[in-house]
Each structure stands twice: as structure tokens, then as C-alpha cells.
Scaffold this motif. Structure first.
Motif, PDB file in Angstrom:
ATOM      1  N   GLU A   1       1.037  -1.151   0.231  1.00  0.00           N
ATOM      2  CA  GLU A   1      -0.247  -0.616   0.050  1.00  0.00           C
ATOM      3  C   GLU A   1       1.164   1.175   0.477  1.00  0.00           C
ATOM      4  OE1 GLU A   1      -2.778   1.718   3.172  1.00  0.00           O
ATOM      5  OE2 GLU A   1      -3.376  -0.279   2.803  1.00  0.00           O
ATOM      6  N   ASN A   2       1.942   1.558   0.460  1.00  0.00           N
ATOM      7  CA  ASN A   2       2.876   2.098   0.878  1.00  0.00           C
ATOM      8  C   ASN A   2       3.654   2.514  -0.236  1.00  0.00           C
ATOM      9  OD1 ASN A   2       2.417   2.840   3.599  1.00  0.00           O
ATOM     10  ND2 ASN A   2       3.758   1.641   4.580  1.00  0.00           N
ATOM     11  N   PHE A   3       3.641   1.780  -1.169  1.00  0.00           N
ATOM     12  CA  PHE A   3       4.511   2.301  -2.411  1.00  0.00           C
ATOM     13  C   PHE A   3       3.457   2.466  -3.000  1.00  0.00           C
ATOM     14  CE2 PHE A   3       4.525  -1.618  -6.078  1.00  0.00           C
ATOM     15  CZ  PHE A   3       5.408  -0.720  -6.756  1.00  0.00           C
ATOM     16  N   GLU A   4       2.264   1.750  -3.916  1.00  0.00           N
ATOM     17  CA  GLU A   4       1.335   2.572  -4.516  1.00  0.00           C
ATOM     18  C   GLU A   4       1.345   3.947  -4.408  1.00  0.00           C
ATOM     19  OE1 GLU A   4      -2.987   0.770  -5.770  1.00  0.00           O
ATOM     20  OE2 GLU A   4      -1.349  -0.287  -4.716  1.00  0.00           O
ATOM     21  N   ASN A   5       0.792   4.457  -3.263  1.00  0.00           N
ATOM     22  CA  ASN A   5       0.797   5.758  -2.731  1.00  0.00           C
ATOM     23  C   ASN A   5       2.061   6.843  -3.244  1.00  0.00           C
ATOM     24  OD1 ASN A   5      -1.523   5.378  -1.640  1.00  0.00           O
ATOM     25  ND2 ASN A   5      -0.547   5.198   0.604  1.00  0.00           N
ATOM     26  N   LYS A   6       2.990   5.850  -3.167  1.00  0.00           N
ATOM     27  CA  LYS A   6       4.332   6.503  -3.838  1.00  0.00           C
ATOM     28  C   LYS A   6       4.546   6.907  -5.305  1.00  0.00           C
ATOM     29  CE  LYS A   6       6.634   7.036  -0.032  1.00  0.00           C
ATOM     30  NZ  LYS A   6       7.050   8.839  -0.025  1.00  0.00           N
ATOM     31  N   GLY A   7       3.143   6.246  -6.152  1.00  0.00           N
ATOM     32  CA  GLY A   7       3.187   5.857  -7.760  1.00  0.00           C
ATOM     33  C   GLY A   7       3.771   5.647  -8.410  1.00  0.00           C
ATOM     34  N   HIS A   8       5.156   5.228  -7.807  1.00  0.00           N
ATOM     35  CA  HIS A   8       6.313   4.514  -8.867  1.00  0.00           C
ATOM     36  C   HIS A   8       5.668   3.199  -9.302  1.00  0.00           C
ATOM     37  CE1 HIS A   8       8.908   7.000  -7.104  1.00  0.00           C
ATOM     38  NE2 HIS A   8       8.896   6.591  -6.000  1.00  0.00           N
ATOM     39  N   VAL A   9       6.143   2.581 -10.279  1.00  0.00           N
ATOM     40  CA  VAL A   9       6.051   1.467 -11.191  1.00  0.00           C
ATOM     41  C   VAL A   9       6.415   0.269 -10.485  1.00  0.00           C
ATOM     42  CG1 VAL A   9       7.701   2.101 -12.577  1.00  0.00           C
ATOM     43  CG2 VAL A   9       6.266   0.854 -13.643  1.00  0.00           C
ATOM     44  N   TRP A  10       7.270   0.066  -9.921  1.00  0.00           N
ATOM     45  CA  TRP A  10       8.391  -0.776  -9.425  1.00  0.00           C
ATOM     46  C   TRP A  10       8.900  -0.215  -8.008  1.00  0.00           C
ATOM     47  CZ3 TRP A  10      13.737  -2.102 -12.586  1.00  0.00           C
ATOM     48  CH2 TRP A  10      14.498  -0.962 -12.828  1.00  0.00           C
ATOM     49  N   ALA A  11       9.129  -1.559  -7.479  1.00  0.00           N
ATOM     50  CA  ALA A  11       9.825  -1.262  -5.980  1.00  0.00           C
ATOM     51  C   ALA A  11      11.368  -2.329  -5.942  1.00  0.00           C
ATOM     52  CB  ALA A  11       8.902  -1.564  -4.528  1.00  0.00           C
ATOM     53  N   THR A  12      12.254  -2.263  -4.991  1.00  0.00           N
ATOM     54  CA  THR A  12      13.808  -3.352  -5.128  1.00  0.00           C
ATOM     55  C   THR A  12      14.104  -2.325  -4.147  1.00  0.00           C
ATOM     56  OG1 THR A  12      15.170  -0.925  -5.936  1.00  0.00           O
ATOM     57  CG2 THR A  12      13.955  -2.433  -7.298  1.00  0.00           C
TER      58      THR A  12
END
Length: 255
Positions: free
Chosen positions: A130-141
Motif C-alpha cells: 500500500e505504501n509502495f502504491e501511494n508513492k506512484g512508482h512503477v516498481w519497488a526494489t
């Protein structure tokens, strides 16, 4: 917390797909120790392998022959063994990204030398998503406390407008020959070279040295020869090895 648990249960059907590569040699070397722990993960799991003998309950095996690009420009350069192995990993990642986006909200590319610890909590994972999605990025690493990239853990958000562009760009690092211009022709260096164009949300881990990474979310990455050998031969569980590393570590502080 309870609201998040209900959210994750209601969306689990198509929410997450986990995918990794384990040829027969790598399976016997380390992946066989790690993959059974993936049963703790919510969602669907896939292994790409060159052997039908690589079978893990709860994980679907996809044969390498059904995945890779036989017309790859990179193969025409007759690469050495190590760059070729990282190309194989990239091909499996690209296959998973393109194929699994059709049915899943997130595609998670997980190295098969990553083990899920008993402390893993799916609710913590969904909160991180959820935190990742809220940042608006296409990916997480993955990123360690030393600010170094760990290429073993990549999360892709399939509904992002830059999703297809990101995957094409990643594959083209090999196809265009740009992989030879990087410091090393490895997947980790390829991923790092993309951050200026495609910033990523960072999944935190502690690097205890020798490629041994422990993620806050409850994963341990046996990321180089020494920790792989220890996991496969010591007779100790992943949790015991984590405790050993924590007790003996002399971690640097980074501002």
C-alpha cells in the motif's frame, strides 16, 4: 490491522504473483532449501526451470524452453557464461512480467536463494504494498541500510502506465548491447542503471556482509557463495543463521 487483513483476503485471488528461476543445478545447490518456505506467501508462485524434476508443492513449474527468446540479439554475441546466466535470469523476469500481468495486480520477482522466515506476516507485506502504491512508482526494489541495491527482490505494479515501457527498457539493455557498457554485465547493474529514469520504491533490508541480506518484511537472501554454502551444508535453519549473523555482525552506521 484488521481492516488490512480483510482487504488482503478479499483481493488475494489475483493480487500477487511470485516468480523466480531455478535450473536443476541451482535447485540442488540452494533453491531446494528456500523454495518450500514460499508456501508462507500469499498469492500464486511460479518457478522457471530447465528440468521437469524441479517440483515444489504449491509452486507451478514453467519450463525454460517455453520462456526464452530464441532470436535474442544478445545470444548472437556469444556471451561468456556469467553474463549469459544473468541474461537467462532477465529472460525469466521479462516472461513473468509480461505473462503474469494479465491475471495479477503485482508481479514479484524473487530470487530462489531467498527464504521466507517464520516471522513473515502477510499483513505487513500488504501494508508495504500500500505504501509502495501511494508513492506512484512503477516498481519497488531491495535496498540495504548501506544504500546499496539488492537485485533479488523486485515488485512490479502491473496497472502502472509505465509498466510495459519499463520491461521493454530492461530487456533492451541486453538486446542493444548496453549491458557491456555497465561496470559489470549483471542484472543488478542493469537495474541500477535504470533508477534515474524509473525511480523505485525501496524495500528495506540489512546487509550483514558476504551477500547476506535480511529484509524487514521477514525474508533472508543468501546472496553469495558463502551464505549459500552455509544454508545448504550447516544443518541450521534460516532463522538460526540469521541469529548467528546478527550476533557476530559489526554493522556500519550510514547517515
Amino acid at each position: 490491522k484488521e481492516k488490512l487483513r480483510i482487504y488482503s483476503m478479499n483481493n488475494q485471488k489475483n493480487q500477487l504473483a511470485w516468480s523466480g528461476l531455478a535450473d536443476q543445478n541451482y535447485y540442488e545447490r540452494i533453491a531446494a532449501c528456500c523454495l518450500p518456505s514460499w508456501s508462507r506467501l500469499p498469492g500464486d508462485k511460479f518457478i522457471v526451470s530447465d528440468s521437469d524434476a524441479v517440483q515444489v508443492p504449491g509452486i507451478e513449474t514453467v519450463h525454460w524452453d517455453d520462456v526464452y527468446n530464441r532470436n535474442s540479439e544478445f545470444l548472437k554475441t556469444k556471451p561468456n557464461k556469467k553474463p549469459r546466466n544473468f541474461w537467462r535470469k532477465m529472460q525469466c523476469q521479462v516472461w513473468a512480467a509480461r505473462q503474469l500481468k494479465k491475471t495479477h495486480d503485482y508481479v514479484i520477482l524473487l530470487d530462489t536463494d531467498i527464504e521466507v522466515l517464520g516471522s513473515f506476516d502477510a499483513d505487513d507485506l500488504f501494508l508495504e504494498m500500500e505504501n509502495f502504491e501511494n508513492k506512484g512508482h512503477v516498481w519497488a526494489t531491495g535496498r540495504s541500510h548501506s544504500r546499496l541495491h539488492d537485485s533479488g527482490f523486485i515488485v512490479l505494479r502491473t496497472d502502472h502506465p509505465n509498466y510495459d515501457e519499463l520491461i521493454d527498457f530492461y530487456e533492451n539493455i541486453w538486446e542493444s548491447g548496453r549491458i557491456k557498457e555497465l561496470k559489470k554485465p549483471y542484472d543488478g547493474h542493469a537495474v541500477e542503471s535504470m533508477f534515474d529514469i524509473y525511480p523505485s520504491y525501496k524495500i528495506k533490508n540489512i546487509d550483514y556482509g558476504q551477500g547476506f541480506h535480511v529484509y524487514d518484511l521477514g525474508f533472508v537472501h543468501f546472496g553469495s557463495k558463502i551464505p549459500k554454502h552455509q544454508r545448504a551444508t550447516s544443518g541450521k535453519s534460516a532463522e538460526e543463521l540469521v541469529n548467528d549473523y546478527i550476533r557476530s555482525a559489526n554493522l556500519k552506521s550510514y547517515k
